[in-house]
Design a protein around this motif. Structure first.
Motif, PDB file in Angstrom:
ATOM      1  N   ARG A   1       0.833  -1.201   0.000  1.00 53.53           N
ATOM      2  CA  ARG A   1       0.000   0.000   0.000  1.00 53.53           C
ATOM      3  C   ARG A   1       0.870   1.254   0.000  1.00 53.53           C
ATOM      4  O   ARG A   1       0.630   2.204  -0.742  1.00 53.53           O
ATOM      5  CB  ARG A   1      -0.925   0.001   1.207  1.00 53.53           C
ATOM      6  N   LYS A   2       1.902   1.257   0.830  1.00 57.49           N
ATOM      7  CA  LYS A   2       2.803   2.412   0.904  1.00 57.49           C
ATOM      8  C   LYS A   2       3.544   2.605  -0.423  1.00 57.49           C
ATOM      9  O   LYS A   2       3.692   3.733  -0.897  1.00 57.49           O
ATOM     10  CB  LYS A   2       3.793   2.217   2.048  1.00 57.49           C
ATOM     11  N   PHE A   3       3.984   1.501  -1.023  1.00 58.33           N
ATOM     12  CA  PHE A   3       4.685   1.583  -2.301  1.00 58.33           C
ATOM     13  C   PHE A   3       3.779   2.174  -3.375  1.00 58.33           C
ATOM     14  O   PHE A   3       4.184   3.053  -4.135  1.00 58.33           O
ATOM     15  CB  PHE A   3       5.175   0.193  -2.731  1.00 58.33           C
ATOM     16  N   VAL A   4       2.525   1.714  -3.438  1.00 56.80           N
ATOM     17  CA  VAL A   4       1.608   2.192  -4.477  1.00 56.80           C
ATOM     18  C   VAL A   4       1.244   3.656  -4.252  1.00 56.80           C
ATOM     19  O   VAL A   4       1.112   4.417  -5.203  1.00 56.80           O
ATOM     20  CB  VAL A   4       0.343   1.299  -4.533  1.00 56.80           C
ATOM     21  N   GLU A   5       1.110   4.075  -2.995  1.00 48.48           N
ATOM     22  CA  GLU A   5       0.819   5.479  -2.726  1.00 48.48           C
ATOM     23  C   GLU A   5       1.970   6.382  -3.162  1.00 48.48           C
ATOM     24  O   GLU A   5       1.751   7.501  -3.597  1.00 48.48           O
ATOM     25  CB  GLU A   5       0.511   5.683  -1.244  1.00 48.48           C
ATOM     26  N   GLN A   6       3.190   5.890  -3.071  1.00 46.82           N
ATOM     27  CA  GLN A   6       4.345   6.672  -3.498  1.00 46.82           C
ATOM     28  C   GLN A   6       4.601   6.547  -4.989  1.00 46.82           C
ATOM     29  O   GLN A   6       5.184   7.451  -5.596  1.00 46.82           O
ATOM     30  CB  GLN A   6       5.592   6.235  -2.723  1.00 46.82           C
ATOM     31  N   ASN A   7       4.186   5.434  -5.607  1.00 49.85           N
ATOM     32  CA  ASN A   7       4.395   5.176  -7.024  1.00 49.85           C
ATOM     33  C   ASN A   7       3.089   4.722  -7.669  1.00 49.85           C
ATOM     34  O   ASN A   7       2.942   3.548  -8.008  1.00 49.85           O
ATOM     35  CB  ASN A   7       5.463   4.087  -7.219  1.00 49.85           C
ATOM     36  N   PRO A   8       2.120   5.616  -7.848  1.00 54.71           N
ATOM     37  CA  PRO A   8       0.804   5.176  -8.338  1.00 54.71           C
ATOM     38  C   PRO A   8       0.813   4.633  -9.770  1.00 54.71           C
ATOM     39  O   PRO A   8      -0.127   3.944 -10.147  1.00 54.71           O
ATOM     40  CB  PRO A   8      -0.056   6.431  -8.226  1.00 54.71           C
ATOM     41  N   THR A   9       1.855   4.884 -10.517  1.00 54.60           N
ATOM     42  CA  THR A   9       1.899   4.324 -11.872  1.00 54.60           C
ATOM     43  C   THR A   9       2.120   2.818 -11.853  1.00 54.60           C
ATOM     44  O   THR A   9       1.932   2.155 -12.865  1.00 54.60           O
ATOM     45  CB  THR A   9       2.996   4.985 -12.715  1.00 54.60           C
ATOM     46  N   HIS A  10       2.502   2.267 -10.713  1.00 49.99           N
ATOM     47  CA  HIS A  10       2.729   0.829 -10.590  1.00 49.99           C
ATOM     48  C   HIS A  10       1.515   0.096 -10.021  1.00 49.99           C
ATOM     49  O   HIS A  10       1.622  -1.072  -9.647  1.00 49.99           O
ATOM     50  CB  HIS A  10       3.948   0.549  -9.699  1.00 49.99           C
ATOM     51  N   VAL A  11       0.379   0.763  -9.961  1.00 46.50           N
ATOM     52  CA  VAL A  11      -0.820   0.159  -9.395  1.00 46.50           C
ATOM     53  C   VAL A  11      -1.324  -0.953 -10.318  1.00 46.50           C
ATOM     54  O   VAL A  11      -1.146  -0.898 -11.531  1.00 46.50           O
ATOM     55  CB  VAL A  11      -1.908   1.245  -9.164  1.00 46.50           C
ATOM     56  N   ASN A  12      -1.922  -1.983  -9.720  1.00 46.04           N
ATOM     57  CA  ASN A  12      -2.521  -3.064 -10.519  1.00 46.04           C
ATOM     58  C   ASN A  12      -3.955  -3.282 -10.050  1.00 46.04           C
ATOM     59  O   ASN A  12      -4.434  -2.628  -9.123  1.00 46.04           O
ATOM     60  CB  ASN A  12      -1.682  -4.344 -10.433  1.00 46.04           C
ATOM     61  N   SER A  13      -4.649  -4.199 -10.689  1.00 44.05           N
ATOM     62  CA  SER A  13      -6.061  -4.426 -10.387  1.00 44.05           C
ATOM     63  C   SER A  13      -6.270  -4.885  -8.951  1.00 44.05           C
ATOM     64  O   SER A  13      -7.269  -4.535  -8.317  1.00 44.05           O
ATOM     65  CB  SER A  13      -6.646  -5.454 -11.351  1.00 44.05           C
ATOM     66  N   GLU A  14      -5.347  -5.660  -8.418  1.00 47.16           N
ATOM     67  CA  GLU A  14      -5.479  -6.120  -7.035  1.00 47.16           C
ATOM     68  C   GLU A  14      -5.374  -4.953  -6.057  1.00 47.16           C
ATOM     69  O   GLU A  14      -6.080  -4.913  -5.045  1.00 47.16           O
ATOM     70  CB  GLU A  14      -4.420  -7.181  -6.729  1.00 47.16           C
ATOM     71  N   ASP A  15      -4.518  -3.981  -6.367  1.00 43.04           N
ATOM     72  CA  ASP A  15      -4.414  -2.785  -5.525  1.00 43.04           C
ATOM     73  C   ASP A  15      -5.721  -1.993  -5.562  1.00 43.04           C
ATOM     74  O   ASP A  15      -6.176  -1.487  -4.537  1.00 43.04           O
ATOM     75  CB  ASP A  15      -3.258  -1.895  -5.991  1.00 43.04           C
ATOM     76  N   ILE A  16      -6.322  -1.888  -6.737  1.00 41.87           N
ATOM     77  CA  ILE A  16      -7.605  -1.186  -6.872  1.00 41.87           C
ATOM     78  C   ILE A  16      -8.678  -1.920  -6.074  1.00 41.87           C
ATOM     79  O   ILE A  16      -9.464  -1.295  -5.351  1.00 41.87           O
ATOM     80  CB  ILE A  16      -8.011  -1.070  -8.356  1.00 41.87           C
ATOM     81  N   ARG A  17      -8.710  -3.236  -6.207  1.00 45.20           N
ATOM     82  CA  ARG A  17      -9.706  -4.035  -5.475  1.00 45.20           C
ATOM     83  C   ARG A  17      -9.547  -3.833  -3.963  1.00 45.20           C
ATOM     84  O   ARG A  17     -10.529  -3.604  -3.256  1.00 45.20           O
ATOM     85  CB  ARG A  17      -9.557  -5.507  -5.837  1.00 45.20           C
ATOM     86  N   ALA A  18      -8.313  -3.879  -3.474  1.00 47.35           N
ATOM     87  CA  ALA A  18      -8.070  -3.699  -2.038  1.00 47.35           C
ATOM     88  C   ALA A  18      -8.466  -2.297  -1.580  1.00 47.35           C
ATOM     89  O   ALA A  18      -9.058  -2.128  -0.505  1.00 47.35           O
ATOM     90  CB  ALA A  18      -6.593  -3.958  -1.729  1.00 47.35           C
ATOM     91  N   ARG A  19      -8.174  -1.300  -2.392  1.00 55.09           N
ATOM     92  CA  ARG A  19      -8.530   0.074  -2.007  1.00 55.09           C
ATOM     93  C   ARG A  19     -10.040   0.258  -1.983  1.00 55.09           C
ATOM     94  O   ARG A  19     -10.579   0.943  -1.103  1.00 55.09           O
ATOM     95  CB  ARG A  19      -7.893   1.066  -2.960  1.00 55.09           C
ATOM     96  N   MET A  20     -10.741  -0.337  -2.934  1.00 58.14           N
ATOM     97  CA  MET A  20     -12.197  -0.219  -2.958  1.00 58.14           C
ATOM     98  C   MET A  20     -12.804  -0.872  -1.716  1.00 58.14           C
ATOM     99  O   MET A  20     -13.742  -0.340  -1.133  1.00 58.14           O
ATOM    100  CB  MET A  20     -12.758  -0.833  -4.243  1.00 58.14           C
ATOM    101  N   VAL A  21     -12.256  -2.004  -1.310  1.00 61.95           N
ATOM    102  CA  VAL A  21     -12.755  -2.677  -0.107  1.00 61.95           C
ATOM    103  C   VAL A  21     -12.483  -1.809   1.120  1.00 61.95           C
ATOM    104  O   VAL A  21     -13.332  -1.674   2.000  1.00 61.95           O
ATOM    105  CB  VAL A  21     -12.129  -4.086   0.036  1.00 61.95           C
ATOM    106  N   ARG A  22     -11.301  -1.187   1.185  1.00 67.04           N
ATOM    107  CA  ARG A  22     -10.986  -0.296   2.306  1.00 67.04           C
ATOM    108  C   ARG A  22     -11.943   0.896   2.357  1.00 67.04           C
ATOM    109  O   ARG A  22     -12.218   1.425   3.422  1.00 67.04           O
ATOM    110  CB  ARG A  22      -9.550   0.234   2.186  1.00 67.04           C
ATOM    111  N   GLU A  23     -12.445   1.323   1.202  1.00 72.55           N
ATOM    112  CA  GLU A  23     -13.329   2.489   1.161  1.00 72.55           C
ATOM    113  C   GLU A  23     -14.802   2.113   1.229  1.00 72.55           C
ATOM    114  O   GLU A  23     -15.658   2.943   0.943  1.00 72.55           O
ATOM    115  CB  GLU A  23     -13.025   3.322  -0.074  1.00 72.55           C
TER     116      GLU A  23
END
Length: 189
Positions: free
Chosen positions: A38-60
């Motif tokens: 999560r910290k890596f993706v927040e610092q480097n959002p161009t490296h985000v993948n579908s699993e990161d999006i899925r996890a963020r949606m669940v957190r929200e």
């Protein structure tokens, strides 16, 4: 011959030591890995993948089944994870779910992100529900646009531009006439 047995013995001992020291990942290890990602993706959002999006949606607050449905639908329509990340940053996860389930294209999402506009979510909710998105919470609200950069300084108002009647002419102010340069004797230079 003795060298062969020696090598086989070393390999066997190394294998046993590796098996004995390896253990399955525990909850603490998984949490640390998730937090690191999560910290890596927040610092480097161009490296985000579908699993990161899925996890963020669940957190929200989006259900895990709905988040999986939305990311799968987005992949089918060619919507990039980085675009979805930008949408969540600028608007919210619930709005992303609605626009993806309502079959808005990748280009439409990018247009709304760049213009800072949100499509009519109440109307798109009907299309999203027809495509399989379920809503378990309160009615959809119009997300407030997040300001990404704000200097806080008031903007200076520009004077209106004068009308231009034909190419090459500007009926506004002409270039100021400068007085001719004079040398020390008072003659024009």
């Amino acid at each position: 011959m003795i060298a062969t047995y020696f090598v086989i013995g070393l390999v066997t001992i190394a294998g046993l030591v590796a098996c004995a020291s390896a253990k399955p990942a525990g909850d603490r290890d998984r949490e640390r890995t998730v937090a690191r990602r999560r910290k890596f993706v927040e610092q480097n959002p161009t490296h985000v993948n579908s699993e990161d999006i899925r996890a963020r949606m669940v957190r929200e607050g989006v259900g895990s089944a709905q988040a999986a449905f939305i990311t799968a639908k987005a992949a089918d329509h060619g919507i990039k994870p980085f675009t979805m990340w930008l949408w969540i940053e600028q608007f919210d996860a619930q709005a992303l779910g609605i626009v993806v389930a309502a079959d808005l294209s990748h280009r439409d999402l990018l247009t709304h992100i760049s213009n800072g506009t949100v499509p009519d979510l109440e109307e798109l909710t009907l299309f999203a529900a027809a495509n399989g998105l379920t809503f378990a919470g309160p009615p959809v609200r119009r997300p407030r646009r997040k300001v990404l950069v704000d200097s806080g300084a008031p903007r200076a108002k520009r004077p209106p531009m004068p009308p231009i009647h034909e190419p090459g002419s500007w009926s506004g102010t002409a270039a100021p006439q400068r007085p001719a340069r004079r040398d020390e004797d008072g003659l024009a230079a």
